[in-house]
Design an enzyme around this catalytic site. Sequence first.
Site, PDB file in Angstrom:
ATOM      1  N   GLY A  90       0.819  -1.210   0.000  1.00 29.40           N
ATOM      2  CA  GLY A  90       0.000   0.000   0.000  1.00 29.40           C
ATOM      3  C   GLY A  90       0.846   1.250   0.000  1.00 29.40           C
ATOM      4  N   ASN A  91       0.224   2.370   0.247  1.00 32.06           N
ATOM      5  CA  ASN A  91       0.957   3.636   0.325  1.00 32.06           C
ATOM      6  C   ASN A  91       0.353   4.477   1.443  1.00 32.06           C
ATOM      7  OD1 ASN A  91      -1.158   5.496  -0.850  1.00 32.06           O
ATOM      8  ND2 ASN A  91      -0.954   4.005  -2.512  1.00 32.06           N
ATOM      9  N   ARG A  92       0.963   5.612   1.708  1.00 28.42           N
ATOM     10  CA  ARG A  92       0.586   6.380   2.902  1.00 28.42           C
ATOM     11  C   ARG A  92      -0.510   7.419   2.652  1.00 28.42           C
ATOM     12  NH1 ARG A  92       5.417   9.187   4.636  1.00 28.42           N
ATOM     13  NH2 ARG A  92       4.029  10.052   6.213  1.00 28.42           N
ATOM     14  N   SER A  93      -1.140   7.383   1.491  1.00 27.59           N
ATOM     15  CA  SER A  93      -2.182   8.383   1.245  1.00 27.59           C
ATOM     16  C   SER A  93      -3.353   8.206   2.226  1.00 27.59           C
ATOM     17  CB  SER A  93      -2.696   8.260  -0.199  1.00 27.59           C
ATOM     18  OG  SER A  93      -3.743   9.167  -0.392  1.00 27.59           O
ATOM     19  N   ALA A 120      -3.826   7.903  -4.667  1.00 29.41           N
ATOM     20  CA  ALA A 120      -2.484   7.380  -4.935  1.00 29.41           C
ATOM     21  C   ALA A 120      -2.662   5.930  -5.372  1.00 29.41           C
ATOM     22  CB  ALA A 120      -1.638   7.474  -3.679  1.00 29.41           C
TER      23      ALA A 120
END
Length: 404
Positions: A213-216, A280
């Site tokens: 995943g990502n930090r958005s 994102a």
Amino acid sequence: MSSGRTIVVGITGGIAAYKAVNVVRAFVLRGDCVHVVATPAALRFVGKPTLEAISRNPVHTDLYEGVAEVRHVAIGQSADLIVVAPATANTIAKLATGLADDLLGNTILASTAPLVIAPAMHTEMWNNAATVANVATLRARGVIVVGPGVGQLTGADAGAGRMEEPDTIVAAALAALALADRTDGPGADLVGKHVVITAGGTREPLDPVRFLGNRSSGKQGVALAQAALARGASVTLIAANLEVAAPTAVELRLVGTALELEAAVTDAAAGADAVIMAAAVADYRPVQVSAGKIKKDETGDTLLLELTRNPDILAGLARTKRTGQVLIGFAAETEPDPVRLLVLGREKMARKGCDFLVVNRVGWAEGFASDRNAITVLDHDGDIVCEVSGTKMSVAGRILDLIG
Ligand code: CTP
């Protein structure tokens, strides 16, 4: 930054009244002059001394006090902005019919200032046809409705009806003030427009319990949705793993992965006047998703993941977009040098082919969970349209100016 405005905070009788103290405090700390008008029921939930100490002003409740100074209209006339938090179902019904049987009702009727309300009630009351109609009436009159959020309610139940967090209410209120301040006043300039917004970050599963995943957090996308609603748009929010509550007035489509987001946004974009790709999106996904949990005993000391490229959704939307549709992408870059950042933004614009690209710097401490953002907007030719920094709500306002 202080606006030094006169803000009336109306507090009505719901348990969320205790959270309204933080709304009052946020305005006071900005340097605004805050007058609290509390209903008698509100004072059963939060004490007058608390509100007076935090607002640094007397708290008014009684319609028949201060008659000599015509207080029942004076407070409303002096207001630059009125925020009602929490707004109970009863208060919403009274506002919709224009009732003025208490000081708050009189104050609101006597005011021409923007009105922001933050509903709070149980899900059944929020979904009741009477409340739905009352809220629609208020919205049609230009009242900005913030929330309610979805989550744990006072009892054991959960659902739509939770008052939005004070930060979100204050951000929406400041956006309303900013809109009202503009001489060219966009006001409800998005009435009749359908805006599709993607928000959050996709998660690409590795196995039933893990993902890439990502930090958005989704904060900027949700701020865009709130601001678009406030300007009268109908909004489809395609939400990928949001860390913040989505506004209830949007058409909400929940997605998890990049492929799910692609399917949802492609479908919604077909009839949209504008599409804003704030999400994102993971550029890669695992080639294989394990049916069971990946076990260390089987993988050993190192684990190599084979990934495959996800489609570039924004570029795909640009290729198929209908005439007149405005397509806005985001460019999240870690490049610290402002000149090089713009070069990267222009290269990305050339690859994506959208109408506008919102370039913002992200990093360990920048961008994601913050309530603020700093952006540079490029047009299709790579020319700078505007540079804005401020709350994600004020940034959202400038982005929406591109489609207004
Ligand atoms: N985007 C997309 N599909 C992808 C990746 C990104 O539609 N597979 C969109 C994002 O929603 C955003 C824009 O493209 O509006 C730019 O995303 P960003 O992550 O900054 O750029 P990438 O295209 O992923 O390029 P890179 O990671 O190499 O910077």
